[in-house]
Design a protein around this motif. Structure first.
Motif, short mmCIF file in Angstrom:
data_model
loop_
_atom_site.label_atom_id
_atom_site.label_comp_id
_atom_site.label_asym_id
_atom_site.label_seq_id
_atom_site.Cartn_x
_atom_site.Cartn_y
_atom_site.Cartn_z
N ALA A 164 0.73 -1.29 0.08
CA ALA A 164 -0.23 0.10 -0.14
C ALA A 164 0.93 1.37 -0.16
O ALA A 164 0.57 2.28 -0.78
CB ALA A 164 -0.97 -0.18 1.13
N ASP A 165 1.84 1.25 0.54
CA ASP A 165 2.90 2.51 0.79
C ASP A 165 3.37 2.80 -0.49
O ASP A 165 3.45 3.94 -0.92
CB ASP A 165 4.23 2.02 1.50
N ARG A 166 3.59 1.93 -1.60
CA ARG A 166 3.96 2.16 -2.77
C ARG A 166 3.09 2.87 -3.62
O ARG A 166 3.46 3.70 -4.64
CB ARG A 166 4.50 0.79 -3.63
N LEU A 167 1.82 2.93 -3.24
CA LEU A 167 0.36 3.45 -4.05
C LEU A 167 0.19 4.90 -3.58
O LEU A 167 -0.43 5.57 -4.17
CB LEU A 167 -0.44 2.48 -3.75
N ILE A 168 0.69 5.30 -2.23
CA ILE A 168 0.50 6.44 -1.82
C ILE A 168 0.74 7.80 -2.70
O ILE A 168 1.84 7.61 -3.33
CB ILE A 168 0.88 6.69 -0.32
N ASN A 169 -0.18 8.55 -2.99
CA ASN A 169 0.15 9.73 -3.62
C ASN A 169 0.02 9.35 -5.31
O ASN A 169 0.31 10.24 -5.95
CB ASN A 169 1.34 10.59 -3.43
N SER A 170 -0.57 8.07 -5.65
CA SER A 170 -0.33 7.69 -7.10
C SER A 170 -1.69 8.30 -7.53
O SER A 170 -2.72 8.07 -6.94
CB SER A 170 -0.33 6.18 -7.20
N GLU A 171 -1.74 8.82 -8.76
CA GLU A 171 -2.99 9.21 -9.53
C GLU A 171 -3.74 8.14 -9.99
O GLU A 171 -3.06 7.34 -10.70
CB GLU A 171 -2.68 10.44 -10.60
N LEU A 172 -5.01 8.16 -10.11
CA LEU A 172 -5.84 7.27 -10.75
C LEU A 172 -6.68 7.77 -11.73
O LEU A 172 -6.97 8.82 -12.05
CB LEU A 172 -7.08 6.84 -9.84
N TYR A 173 -6.72 7.18 -13.09
CA TYR A 173 -7.20 7.36 -14.30
C TYR A 173 -8.18 6.37 -14.74
O TYR A 173 -8.19 5.04 -14.35
CB TYR A 173 -6.18 7.55 -15.21
N LEU A 174 -9.33 6.66 -15.71
CA LEU A 174 -9.96 5.75 -16.38
C LEU A 174 -10.20 6.23 -17.72
O LEU A 174 -10.06 7.44 -18.20
CB LEU A 174 -11.45 5.72 -15.64
N PRO A 175 -10.58 5.26 -18.83
CA PRO A 175 -10.71 5.56 -20.15
C PRO A 175 -11.69 6.81 -20.41
O PRO A 175 -12.77 6.72 -19.53
CB PRO A 175 -11.05 4.44 -20.83
#
Length: 176
Positions: free
Chosen positions: A77-88
Motif C-alpha cells: 500500500a505504501d508504494r501506491l500512496i500519492n499515485s493518481e488514478l485514471y479511467l478511459p
C-alpha cells in the motif's frame, strides 16, 4: 493506455489497513458511480498501469476504500500512496444540456449573443480560483470567466459554445 485517452479520477491518499487497503480521494461530484469498478489505471512515473480491484466501497463521501488484487500488505500500500488514478474517457458519464467536460469543448467555435463570432476555444484554464475560457480571437487571447450565467448554449452537434459575454469585457483585450 495513454493519459490523453483517459480522465483523472483521483489520487490514493493513504493506507487504510494493514492488509493493503488504501483510501483514494475521488475528484468527482458523484463518487457512488465509481464504487463498482473492476479496474483503474495507476500512474507510475508517467506510465499508466492497470490495477484490478478486489473490493471497493465508499468511505466518508469523497473517498473510495479500495483493496487491489496482489496488494496484501502495508508495504504494498505504501508504494501506491500519492499515485493518481485514471479511467478511459469512454467511462465518463454522458452530460447533456449546458453541462460539459472541459476536454470535450476544446476547439469549439465561440459565439457571443450580441457580437457573434468571438473565436475558437483553446482550453478551459482551471488552475486559478476562477476557471476561465481561453479563446483565440483571431490571434489575440481572450479570457472569459466560466460562469453559468454567461453560458447560453453548448451545441455539441455543431461544436459551438454560445456565451453572453458581459458588455465591455472583450473591449479590454481588443482596444489596446
Amino acid at each position: 493506455m495513454h493519459k490523453k485517452d483517459c480522465f483523472y479520477l483521483g489520487k490514493i491518499a493513504k493506507k487504510f489497513s494493514f492488509k493493503g487497503e488504501v483510501l483514494a480521494y475521488l475528484d468527482t461530484d458523484e463518487p457512488e458511480l465509481y464504487q463498482n469498478l473492476e479496474s483503474v489505471f495507476v500512474d507510475f512515473d508517467g506510465q499508466l498501469i492497470p490495477f484490478f480491484i478486489q473490493e471497493a466501497s465508499l468511505h466518508k463521501s469523497d473517498f473510495l476504500r479500495v483493496k487491489f488484487e496482489d496488494c496484501n500488505s502495508e508495504e504494498d500500500a505504501d508504494r501506491l500512496i500519492n499515485s493518481e488514478l485514471y479511467l478511459p474517457l469512454s467511462m465518463l458519464p454522458k452530460l447533456e444540456g449546458n453541462k460539459f467536460y472541459y476536454h470535450e469543448i476544446t476547439g469549439f467555435d465561440v459565439e457571443d449573443t450580441k457580437l457573434g463570432n468571438v473565436g475558437k476555444l483553446i482550453r478551459v484554464n482551471d488552475s486559478n480560483y476562477q476557471a476561465l475560457f481561453e479563446i483565440d480571437h483571431f490571434g489575440t487571447q481572450v479570457l472569459v470567466p466560466m460562469i453559468d450565467q454567461f453560458i447560453e448554449l453548448v451545441d455539441r452537434e455543431n461544436k459551438k459554445l454560445v456565451l453572453n459575454i458581459p458588455d465591455g469585457l472583450l473591449d479590454l483585450y481588443l482596444n489596446k
